[in-house]
Design a protein around this motif. Structure first.
Motif, PDB file in Angstrom:
ATOM      1  N   PHE A   1       0.854  -1.181   0.000  1.00  0.00           N
ATOM      2  CA  PHE A   1       0.000   0.000   0.000  1.00  0.00           C
ATOM      3  C   PHE A   1       0.891   1.232   0.000  1.00  0.00           C
ATOM      4  O   PHE A   1       2.070   1.172   0.326  1.00  0.00           O
ATOM      5  N   MET A   2       0.288   2.347  -0.386  1.00  0.00           N
ATOM      6  CA  MET A   2       1.010   3.613  -0.393  1.00  0.00           C
ATOM      7  C   MET A   2       0.312   4.558   0.580  1.00  0.00           C
ATOM      8  O   MET A   2      -0.910   4.587   0.656  1.00  0.00           O
ATOM      9  N   SER A   3       1.110   5.287   1.323  1.00  0.00           N
ATOM     10  CA  SER A   3       0.594   6.293   2.238  1.00  0.00           C
ATOM     11  C   SER A   3       1.324   7.594   1.940  1.00  0.00           C
ATOM     12  O   SER A   3       2.544   7.614   1.854  1.00  0.00           O
ATOM     13  N   GLN A   4       0.558   8.660   1.758  1.00  0.00           N
ATOM     14  CA  GLN A   4       1.151   9.948   1.415  1.00  0.00           C
ATOM     15  C   GLN A   4       1.148  10.874   2.612  1.00  0.00           C
ATOM     16  O   GLN A   4       0.131  11.049   3.275  1.00  0.00           O
ATOM     17  N   GLY A   5       2.313  11.461   2.870  1.00  0.00           N
ATOM     18  CA  GLY A   5       2.455  12.459   3.925  1.00  0.00           C
ATOM     19  C   GLY A   5       2.460  13.844   3.309  1.00  0.00           C
ATOM     20  O   GLY A   5       3.198  14.107   2.365  1.00  0.00           O
TER      21      GLY A   5
END
Length: 156
Positions: free
Chosen positions: A139-143
């Motif tokens: 999964f990708m998580s954007q900050g």
């Protein structure tokens, strides 16, 4: 400077001074480097241009304007719930700091004098990635930046 195995990435919930985070603050964070895909640490900065041309100019002059840093972490999922740390941690509205140390073995503890990058962030929604043959679930998580980063911080 070699990269393989020489990047430490931690999420740290609280840092009093981002120019000089303490070893205690960094140790209280969560190490993510062994959960991030090899190409999954994507830190980019976009910078706007300020038009600075004068009436007498014959060229379009520009100056650097506001910048925006985006951090995208592409992480693996784990079968064992207790080991699925990145999925559990990196949820929408999580605020804190992503701290990156480069050029030192990832399993070396933070130490006084280490050079680190500190990014104040708030995370958005987790984004499961499409499955691929011979691949892992990820999964990708954007900050999103919540303040100016410090790219030249030194551990106190």
């Amino acid at each position: 400077m070699l990269s393989d195995g020489r990047n430490k990435v931690s999420f740290v919930p609280s840092i009093a001074n981002i120019a000089a985070p303490t070893t205690a603050e960094l140790t209280a964070g969560t190490s993510l480097e062994c959960l991030i895909m090899a190409d999954g640490l994507d830190i980019s900065t976009d910078e706007s241009a300020v038009q600075a041309s004068k009436l007498c100019d014959t060229v379009d002059a520009e100056q650097p304007g506001r910048s925006k840093t985006t951090i995208q972490l592409t992480c693996v999922r784990k079968d064992v719930p207790a080991e699925d740390v990145a999925w559990t941690l990196l949820q929408r509205d999580l605020t804190g700091y992503v701290v990156v140390r480069r050029g030192v073995a990832h399993d070396t503890a933070f130490a006084t004098g280490d050079k680190v990058e500190v990014y104040p962030v708030k995370f958005g929604a987790r984004r499961p990635q499409k499955p691929e043959a011979n691949g892992v679930e990820k999964f990708m998580s954007q900050g999103y930046n919540t303040g100016a980063p410090n790219l030249d911080a030194v551990v106190a």
